[in-house]
Design a protein around this motif. Structure first.
Motif, short mmCIF file in Angstrom:
data_model
loop_
_atom_site.label_atom_id
_atom_site.label_comp_id
_atom_site.label_asym_id
_atom_site.label_seq_id
_atom_site.Cartn_x
_atom_site.Cartn_y
_atom_site.Cartn_z
N GLU A 31 21.04 99.51 101.28
CA GLU A 31 20.69 99.83 99.78
C GLU A 31 19.07 99.04 99.91
O GLU A 31 18.80 98.18 100.39
N PHE A 32 18.42 99.74 98.70
CA PHE A 32 16.89 99.37 98.47
C PHE A 32 17.17 97.91 97.84
O PHE A 32 17.95 97.81 96.68
N LYS A 33 16.16 97.12 98.17
CA LYS A 33 15.90 95.65 97.46
C LYS A 33 14.55 95.20 97.78
O LYS A 33 14.22 95.52 98.89
N ALA A 34 14.30 94.55 96.70
CA ALA A 34 12.76 94.10 97.07
C ALA A 34 12.36 92.95 96.16
O ALA A 34 13.20 92.66 94.97
N ASP A 35 12.00 91.97 96.84
CA ASP A 35 11.59 90.58 96.02
C ASP A 35 10.00 90.77 95.89
O ASP A 35 9.31 90.51 96.92
N TYR A 36 9.56 90.82 94.78
CA TYR A 36 8.23 90.74 94.32
C TYR A 36 7.44 89.38 94.15
O TYR A 36 6.35 89.16 93.89
N SER A 37 8.43 88.40 94.20
CA SER A 37 7.89 87.13 94.24
C SER A 37 6.92 86.62 95.25
O SER A 37 7.20 87.07 96.47
N SER A 67 19.02 99.01 105.95
CA SER A 67 19.95 97.80 106.04
C SER A 67 19.65 96.68 107.08
O SER A 67 20.38 95.46 106.99
N LEU A 68 18.52 96.87 107.63
CA LEU A 68 17.85 95.68 108.54
C LEU A 68 16.97 95.13 107.70
O LEU A 68 16.32 93.85 107.87
N VAL A 69 16.10 95.79 106.91
CA VAL A 69 15.00 95.03 106.31
C VAL A 69 14.92 95.52 104.70
O VAL A 69 15.43 96.45 104.29
N ASP A 70 14.32 94.49 103.94
CA ASP A 70 14.36 94.75 102.48
C ASP A 70 13.31 95.92 102.20
O ASP A 70 11.87 95.50 102.67
N ALA A 71 13.50 96.63 101.34
CA ALA A 71 12.32 97.71 101.15
C ALA A 71 12.66 98.13 99.74
O ALA A 71 13.67 98.07 99.18
N PRO A 72 11.53 98.19 98.90
CA PRO A 72 11.54 98.79 97.80
C PRO A 72 12.05 100.21 97.57
O PRO A 72 11.77 100.66 98.33
N GLY A 122 2.42 88.84 104.47
CA GLY A 122 3.54 87.86 104.24
C GLY A 122 4.90 88.31 103.24
O GLY A 122 5.38 87.29 102.74
N LEU A 123 4.82 89.37 102.86
CA LEU A 123 5.72 89.65 101.88
C LEU A 123 6.79 90.53 102.05
O LEU A 123 6.45 91.69 102.77
N SER A 124 7.90 90.44 101.99
CA SER A 124 9.10 90.85 102.51
C SER A 124 9.17 92.49 101.92
O SER A 124 9.38 93.46 102.98
N PHE A 125 8.60 92.64 100.55
CA PHE A 125 8.92 94.12 100.45
C PHE A 125 7.66 94.95 100.92
O PHE A 125 7.96 96.34 101.14
N ALA A 156 8.17 98.31 103.24
CA ALA A 156 7.57 99.54 102.85
C ALA A 156 6.71 100.08 104.17
O ALA A 156 6.65 101.46 104.61
N ALA A 157 6.16 99.14 104.81
CA ALA A 157 5.27 99.24 106.06
C ALA A 157 6.30 100.02 107.12
O ALA A 157 6.03 101.01 107.66
N VAL A 158 7.42 99.47 107.27
CA VAL A 158 8.49 100.09 108.40
C VAL A 158 8.94 101.12 108.04
O VAL A 158 9.06 102.02 108.75
N VAL A 159 9.42 101.62 106.77
CA VAL A 159 9.67 102.71 106.27
C VAL A 159 8.55 103.70 106.61
O VAL A 159 8.87 104.90 107.11
N THR A 160 7.43 103.74 106.23
CA THR A 160 6.31 104.63 106.37
C THR A 160 6.06 104.71 107.95
O THR A 160 6.04 106.07 108.27
#
Length: 748
Positions: free
Chosen positions: A57-63, A236-241, A310-313, A317-321
Motif C-alpha cells: 500500500e502507498f504511504k508517505a511521511d512528509y515530516s 511493499s519494500l519502500v514507503d512511497a506517496p 534524506g526523506l523516505s517519501f 518516489a525516486a525508486v518508483v520512477t
C-alpha cells in the motif's frame, strides 16, 4: 530514387561495420522477434503474479526526520494509538443557530456513524469548543479506524458526502472536511489516456503513417504496463506517496515515446539510405540507441539525487520512477527492434494525407552520416541563429531570467482545503470553520508532552498558562493524558490561518522562548506538532539539503557528458543552461500559484503555497529530461565535427537535422505533462504545469536558440578537453560510427 550526398571529409564506408553491444543486441532481437515479444508478455505475467502475491500500500511521511514535529508525531503514535487514526470534521451551520437544530444535527451524526470504518463520533453539544460564539456553527469529529486517508475506501467517503448533501436544506448546511473526504472528491480524470491521445496525434502529424506513429506508443505502453504493475511490489519494500505512480507514468509515457520517436526517425533515415530492414535496425540501435542509453542514464542519475534529501517519501518516489525509466529503456533496446522485425518493411504503410515527410515516392537526398537532408525551414532557422548569435544569446538569457523572477516571491507550505475548488465540501467546511471559529481553527497546533510515569494534568498547568498568555494564541484546550500518565496532548488554536506568516512566527516563538522557559528545571518535554508545524520543519529540512541534491546531480551529469562528448565546454554549458531552464519553470509555477487570471487558467483561484518538495522533485526530473535533448542535439553536432572538423557547419547541421525531432519529442512530453494540469490534486496540477512549461522552454528557448548561439560564440573551444583528462575518461562514442553502416554511394 535515393541520392547520396557525402559530407566534407567523409570516409569511405567500412567493409565490416564496427557494431557495438546495442547493435548486436538489436540483431539478436530482430532475428528472434517472436521469442522477444513472448518474453515481454511473460514478464508482464510475472509482474502481475508478483503484484498479486506481494503488493503493498502507498504511504508517505512528509515530516522532517529528527524535527520537533516528527518527535511530536512519533510520541502521539506511540502513546495515543487511539488518536492515530484519520478523522473527518463535520461542520454544520444554521442561520437561526445550531441549538435550535439539535435534533437535525444528531440525526446527521447518527447516519454518519453507521458508515463503515467510522469508529466514533464526538458530541458537539457536550464539547465547550464545539459551538462557535455566535451560535451559528458547530463542529463534530468522526474518528475512523484507518490510520491513513488512502486506506479509507472511496465509496465509504462518498456515502458520507451523500449523507451531508441530503441533510443540507435551506438555512441548514452540512459540510465535511478531512483528507479522506478530499480524496473522494478528487476522483480520477484519466490523465494517462489524455497524454497518450495527444502523443498519438503529434506522431501522426510528424510521420504521416499509422505504423510509424504507432511503434513509439506500443513500446511506451509495454514498458509502462510492466513497470506500473511492479510498482505495487516496490511499495511493499519502500514507503512511497500515492502520487509517485502518476509521476512514474508521466516519465514512462514521455521518455518511452521520445526515445522510440528518435529511433523510428533514424530507422527511416537508414532505410532511405538503402539499408535492408535488419541492417537498418542494427544501425539504428548502434547510433541512436547509444544516445537513448546516455539520455536515460542522465534521468536515472538525476532521480538518484533525491536520495540525498534524506526523506523516505522522496526515496520512494525516486525508486518508483527509476524503475519505470529503466524498464522503458529496456523496451527501447529489445522490444523496439523486435517489432521492427515485423513492421520494418511496412514502416510507411497506412499513410495519412498529412503531407510528406520522407519517402512516399519522392526523391530523397541523404547527407553524410546517413541522415536525410534537413528541411529548408530548419536550415534557415539554423543560419539565422548563426548570423545573430550574440543577439540570440542575450535574448535567450534575458527571457529565462524574466521567467524565473516570480519565484523570488514564492510562498512555501502545504496546500490545504482552503485551496480546493469552492464547490467542494472540504472547501465549504474550511470556510465555515474560519467564519464561525476564526481562521486558526483550520490549523490547530498540537502540543505533545512527555511526562514522568504516573503524572497528572497539573504537571502541565504552567505550560498551559504560558502558552495561553502568548500573543497570537486564541485558546488552549485542557490537556488529555494517556492511560499510563506518561504523555499528554493539548490543542492550541492560533489567531491566524495555517498559511499565514504569523502562524509560523507563533510556532517558532513557542519552540524557542515560551516552552523552554515553561519547562525549565522540570522533567517535562513538550514538542510542537500538527500540519502547520510539519510544513515548517519539512521546508527547513529540504532547504538545508537542497545544495547536496543540486551539486551531486550537476556533477555526475557533467562527468557523463564529458565522457560522452569529450568536451569540457559542452558539459559546463549544459549544466548552466539546464539550471536556467529549471529556474524559468520554477518562475512559471510561482506565477500560477499566485492565483489571479494566470492561475485561473489552470484551476487555481486562490493564493496557494508551494510544497517544498515539489521544486526538489521538479529539479531532479527536469534536469534529467533537459539532458535528454542536450544529448540528442549535441551528439549530432559532434558527429558532424568529427566528420568535417568545421565547428560552424557541425552546429548548423546538428541544429537543422535534429530540430524537427526535438520539437516533436518536446511537444509529446509537454502534452503528457499538461494532461495532469486538470487534476483536482494541487500537487499533481503544479507538477504538470511546471514540467510542461519547463520542457516547452527547454526545447524552444534553450535548445533551439541559446545552445547553438553560445556554441557558435565558443567556436572550436566547444570540443576542447585536456589531454590528461581525456586519457582517464572512457570514450563512449555516443554518436556511434554511422559511416560504417553506409552502403557505397551509387552514381545517379
Amino acid at each position: 530514387m535515393t541520392v547520396l550526398s557525402p559530407g566534407r571529409h567523409q570516409e569511405p564506408a567500412a567493409t565490416t561495420p564496427r557494431i557495438g553491444p546495442l547493435g548486436r543486441l538489436a540483431r539478436v532481437t530482430f532475428r528472434r522477434r517472436g521469442r522477444t515479444v513472448v518474453a515481454w508478455l511473460l514478464a508482464l505475467g510475472v509482474a502481475v503474479g508478483l503484484a498479486s502475491a506481494f503488493g503493498g500500500e502507498f504511504k508517505a511521511d512528509y515530516s522532517a526526520p529528527g524535527s520537533d514535529s516528527k518527535q511530536a508525531q512519533t510520541l502521539l503514535e506511540q502513546r495515543f494509538p487511539t488518536q492515530a487514526g484519520d478523522t473527518v470534521d463535520v461542520v454544520v451551520r444554521a442561520d437561526g443557530g445550531v441549538q435550535g437544530k439539535q435534533s437535525e444535527v444528531q440525526d446527521v451524526l447518527a447516519e454518519l456513524a453507521k458508515v463503515p470504518h467510522v469508529a466514533g463520533v464526538s458530541d458537539p453539544f457536550q464539547d465547550p469548543a464545539g459551538i462557535s460564539q455566535d451560535g451559528t456553527t458547530l463542529v463534530a469529529h468522526l474518528r475512523l479506524d484507518v490510520e491513513n486517508p488512502v486506506d479509507m475506501p472511496i465509496d465509504d467517503s462518498q456515502q458520507m458526502l451523500d449523507i451531508a448533501n441530503a441533510a443540507s436544506t435551506g438555512g441548514f448546511h452540512v459540510a465535511l472536511g478531512g483528507q479522506s473526504v478530499q480524496q473522494a472528491e478528487q476522483g480520477e480524470i484519466g490523465s494517462e489516456g489524455l497524454g497518450l491521445a495527444a502523443a498519438a496525434i503529434i506522431l501522426l502529424l510528424m510521420f504521416g503513417s499509422v505504423v510509424a506513429a504507432g511503434l513509439p506508443i506500443v513500446v511506451a505502453v509495454a514498458g509502462l504496463a510492466v513497470s506500473s504493475t511492479l510498482t505495487t511490489v516496490v511499495i511493499s519494500l519502500v514507503d512511497a506517496p500515492d502520487w509517485s505512480t502518476s509521476l512514474a507514468t508521466m516519465m514512462g509515457i514521455g521518455i518511452g515515446i521520445d526515445y522510440a520517436l528518435l529511433m523510428v526517425t533514424r530507422f527511416r533515415e537508414w532505410r532511405a539510405a538503402g539499408l535492408d530492414p535488419e541492417a537498418a535496425t542494427v544501425a539504428t540501435l548502434d547510433t541512436a540507441g547509444r544516445s537513448v542509453m546516455v539520455a536515460g542514464t542522465t534521468v536515472v542519475i538525476s532521480m538518484l539525487g533525491l536520495f540525498a534529501m534524506g526523506l523516505s517519501f522522496m526515496r520512494g518516489a525516486a525508486v518508483v520512477t527509476i524503475l519505470g525509466v529503466l524498464i522503458v529503456m529496456l523496451a527501447s533496446v529489445t522490444l523496439f527492434p523486435a517489432l521492427l522485425g515485423y513492421l520494418g518493411k511496412h514502416i510507411d504503410r497506412l499513410r495519412l494525407p498529412l503531407g510528406r515527410f520522407m519517402g512516399g515516392g519522392h526523391q530523397i537526398t541523404v547527407a553524410a552520416g546517413g541522415h536525410v537532408e534537413p528541411s529548408r525551414a530548419w536550415l534557415g532557422w539554423s543560419r539565422l541563429v548563426d548570423r545573430h548569435r550574440i543577439a540570440a544569446a542575450v535574448v535567450g538569457t534575458a527571457a529565462l531570467l524574466a521567467l524565473a523572477a516570480p519565484f523570488l516571491g514564492v510562498q512555501f507550505g502545504f496546500p490545504d482545503a482552503g485551496n480546493n475548488r469552492e464547490e467542494t465540501s472540504t472547501r465549504q467546511a474550511y470556510d465555515m470553520l474560519a467564519d464561525g471559529f476564526g481562521p486558526g481553527m483550520n490549523g490547530p497546533l498540537l502540543l505533545v508532552a512527555e511526562l514522568p510515569p504516573g503524572s497528572d494534568a497539573s504537571a502541565l498547568d504552567g505550560v498551559s498558562q504560558a502558552v495561553s498568555a502568548t500573543p497570537g494564541v486564541v485558546a488552549v484546550a485542557p490537556a488529555t493524558l494517556n492511560e499510563t500518565g506518561d504523555a499528554a496532548v493539548m490543542t492550541v488554536v492560533p489567531a491566524t490561518g495555517p498559511q499565514d506568516q504569523e502562524s509560523e512566527d507563533l510556532i517558532r516563538t513557542l519552540r524557542d522562548d515560551v516552552l523552554p522557559q515553561a519547562t525549565a528545571g522540570g522533567d517535562v518535554s513538550v514538542y510542537v506538532g500538527g500540519v502547520t508545524a510539519t510544513s515548517i520543519d519539512s521546508t527547513d529540512n529540504i532547504t538545508k539539503r537542497l545544495p547536496l541534491l543540486i551539486g551531486g546531480v550537476v556533477l555526475l551529469s557533467m562527468l557523463l557528458l564529458i565522457a560522452s562528448f569529450r568536451s569540457l565546454a559542452v558539459a559546463v554549458k549544459a549544466a548552466v543552461m539546464n539550471l536556467l531552464s529549471v529556474a524559468a519553470a520554477y518562475g512559471v509555477v510561482a506565477l500560477v500559484l499566485q492565483g489571479g487570471w494566470v492561475g485561473q487558467l489552470v484551476g487555481i483561484d486562490t493564493h496557494t503555497p508551494l510544497p517544498s518538495f515539489v521544486p526538489v522533485l521538479m529539479f531532479a526530473v527536469l534536469f534529467g529530461l533537459s539532458m535528454d535533448y542536450e544529448v540528442f542535439l549535441v551528439s549530432r553536432m559532434r558527429e558532424g565535427w568529427l566528420r568535417t572538423g568545421d565547428n560552424e557547419q557541425a552546429i548548423l547541421g546538428g541544429l537543422a537535422g535534429t530540430g524537427r525531432v526535438i520539437t516533436a519529442a518536446a511537444a509529446i512530453m509537454v502534452a503528457v505533462f499538461a494532461a495532469f494540469v486538470p487534476s483536482p490534486d494541487v500537487i499533481l496540477k503544479v507538477i504538470g504545469v511546471g514540467m510542461a512549461a519547463a520542457i516547452f522552454i527547454d526545447a524552444t528557448v534553450v535548445r533551439m536558440l541559446l545552445v547553438p548561439a553560445v556554441m557558435h560564440l565558443l567556436g572550436r573551444a566547444n570540443w576542447w578537453m585536456p589531454e590528461w583528462l581525456g586519457r582517464r575518461l572512457p570514450e563512449l562514442h555516443v554518436e556511434g560510427h554511422p559511416e560504417d553502416h553506409l552502403p557505397q554511394a551509387q552514381p545517379v
